[in-house]
Design a protein around this motif. Structure first.
Motif: not given
Length: 166
Positions: A75-96
């Protein structure tokens, strides 16, 4: 037999309650996320104040160390942004998460490798029938219970920063 059934129901209820996030006011919006990999917590903040904390979060199969290359299951370490979302993910919702950043790409390129990508905060696999998986199991993503990701999905706008600490 009834005693066993009663105990099973109580155990399932306890597992469910342990993964139920606290209720929040309907207008709650986070403006920053912090993940502490060592403490296994994800904390959402608004105006510098903690609004919710999710504990016992799960990471990639290799949870220690910063993600460097595609397939390293970190899993990455550092500072990033929430850059999108996938309501039809293979997992129950996902925030990129915006991994890889420029430094991640440069490091991987210097080593002749791909940095990978598609890192998300998500819930459990859609086909998973049981309680949240109780071990590190992703390919580098951050996994929550389905109830937790549903709540986070509702309070996190795209573009907010996420800091992931070792």
């Amino acid at each position: 037999m009834r005693l066993i059934a009663l105990l099973a129901c109580l155990l399932l209820a306890a597992c469910s309650a342990a993964n139920s996030p606290p209720s929040l006011p309907a207008d709650t919006k986070a403006d920053q996320l912090l993940v502490d990999k060592s403490d296994r917590v994800l904390i959402a903040y608004a105006a510098g104040r903690e609004v919710v904390r999710y504990q016992n979060i799960r990471f990639g199969d290799v949870p220690t160390g910063h993600k460097r290359f595609e397939g390293d299951e970190r899993t990455p370490e550092g500072t990033y942004r929430i850059s999108g979302r996938n309501p039809k993910s293979a997992y129950h919702l996902s925030l990129r998460i915006s991994y890889p950043n420029a430094a991640d790409r440069a490091f991987a390129k210097a080593k002749g490798r791909s940095p990978g990508g598609n890192i998300f905060i998500h819930g459990q696999p859609n086909a998973w029938p049981g309680p949240p998986i109780a071990r590190d199991w992703t390919d580098g993503c951050i996994a929550l219970s389905n109830a937790e990701i549903q709540q986070l999905w509702n309070i996190v706008p795209d573009g907010i920063p996420i800091t992931i600490r070792p």
